[in-house]
Design an enzyme around this catalytic site. Structure first.
Site, PDB file in Angstrom:
ATOM      1  N   ASP A 151       0.861  -1.168   0.000  1.00 63.32           N
ATOM      2  CA  ASP A 151       0.000   0.000   0.000  1.00 63.32           C
ATOM      3  C   ASP A 151       0.905   1.228   0.000  1.00 63.32           C
ATOM      4  O   ASP A 151       2.072   1.152   0.410  1.00 63.32           O
ATOM      5  CB  ASP A 151      -0.884  -0.031   1.246  1.00 63.32           C
ATOM      6  N   ALA A 152       0.396   2.357  -0.444  1.00 65.57           N
ATOM      7  CA  ALA A 152       1.234   3.554  -0.558  1.00 65.57           C
ATOM      8  C   ALA A 152       1.106   4.480   0.652  1.00 65.57           C
ATOM      9  O   ALA A 152       2.034   4.638   1.443  1.00 65.57           O
ATOM     10  CB  ALA A 152       0.891   4.309  -1.842  1.00 65.57           C
ATOM     11  N   TYR A 153      -0.075   5.081   0.808  1.00 70.96           N
ATOM     12  CA  TYR A 153      -0.255   6.153   1.788  1.00 70.96           C
ATOM     13  C   TYR A 153      -0.383   5.605   3.204  1.00 70.96           C
ATOM     14  O   TYR A 153      -1.263   4.810   3.501  1.00 70.96           O
ATOM     15  CB  TYR A 153      -1.481   6.988   1.410  1.00 70.96           C
ATOM     16  N   SER A 166      -2.551   0.726  -4.735  1.00 77.29           N
ATOM     17  CA  SER A 166      -3.046   1.854  -3.941  1.00 77.29           C
ATOM     18  C   SER A 166      -4.379   2.386  -4.442  1.00 77.29           C
ATOM     19  O   SER A 166      -4.713   2.297  -5.625  1.00 77.29           O
ATOM     20  CB  SER A 166      -2.009   2.981  -3.975  1.00 77.29           C
ATOM     21  N   ARG A 200      -6.941  12.137   7.363  1.00 78.12           N
ATOM     22  CA  ARG A 200      -6.745  10.755   6.941  1.00 78.12           C
ATOM     23  C   ARG A 200      -7.983   9.910   7.190  1.00 78.12           C
ATOM     24  O   ARG A 200      -8.391   9.104   6.335  1.00 78.12           O
ATOM     25  CB  ARG A 200      -5.545  10.164   7.681  1.00 78.12           C
TER      26      ARG A 200
END
Length: 228
Positions: free
Chosen positions: A9-11, A122, A45
């Site tokens: 996953d990225a974030y 992502s 977030r």
């Protein structure tokens, strides 16, 4: 079955999503952010993620950049900052330049040298992900960057996880899927991936039908996990 493919996953996993608010709070133009930047970042977030889930279950997909802006607008209004257009623009600009966590470059290099397939999977839009990858200097160690935009729905829908097998021709048990989101790790476990939940905040395990295969405090041990 040995792991051949490492998917991240990225974030929040590779890229520090709190970095935008933290950096803005240290700039002289935004002294009013110094005391509440962490709360703003957390709300931003949380709403960003909640909006992906709501859009997925209501078949109202849009790209992650719109969701990111919507989440920020909610967070800023909650913090009494809705009228600060300069701050809003600065935070959005910084989101395209998120820095990786300190251990990320060396960890990815180790996996690369071990012959692993390495990719991002992502919710981010292709343009956002390209900006983050280039800003962090990670382009040379990644074999691909996979975005949910190719299927038009956010994680944890199975169609998103399907992208990995289609790209690399691997079975699910050959994949180590790594995420900082407990719900994402759980969804990927249910799909059939071997999973690692990067639990930086030492949170409780989500009450889901599936659990992550491994729970780690950061990404440092990922290469060892692949070897074992």
């Amino acid at each position: 079955m040995p792991i051949t493919t490492c998917i991240f996953d990225a974030y929040g996993t590779l890229f520090d999503v709190a970095a935008a608010a933290r950096q803005a709070a240290g700039e002289p133009e935004f002294p009013h952010l110094q005391d509440n930047w962490a709360e703003l970042a957390n709300h931003w977030r949380l709403k960003q993620l909640q909006y992906t889930w709501l859009r997925a279950i209501t078949n109202a997909h849009t790209d992650f950049w719109e969701v990111t802006q919507d989440g920020l607008d909610w967070a800023m209004e909650s913090a009494g900052l809705a009228g600060d257009r300069a701050l809003r623009q600065r935070l959005l600009d910084l989101y395209w330049e998120l820095q990786p966590y300190p251990e990320v470059p060396a960890m990815l290099e180790t996996l690369k040298h071990a012959g692993m397939n390495i990719a991002i999977l992502s919710n981010g839009s292709p343009a956002m992900l390209d900006g983050a990858v280039q800003s962090a200097g990670l382009g040379d160690v990644l074999d691909d960057v996979l975005s949910v935009e190719s299927v038009g729905i956010f994680k944890p829908d199975a169609r998103v996880y399907d992208l990995v097998g289609k790209r690399f021709g691997c079975e699910s048990k050959e994949v180590l899927f790594v995420s900082s989101n407990g719900w994402d790790a759980a969804g990927a476990s249910g799909y059939g991936f071997v999973t690692a939940w990067v639990n930086r905040a030492d949170e409780p395990v989500d009450r889901m039908p599936w659990k992550p295969s491994h729970i780690l405090p950061d990404l440092t041990a990922i290469p060892h996990l692949v070897e074992s």
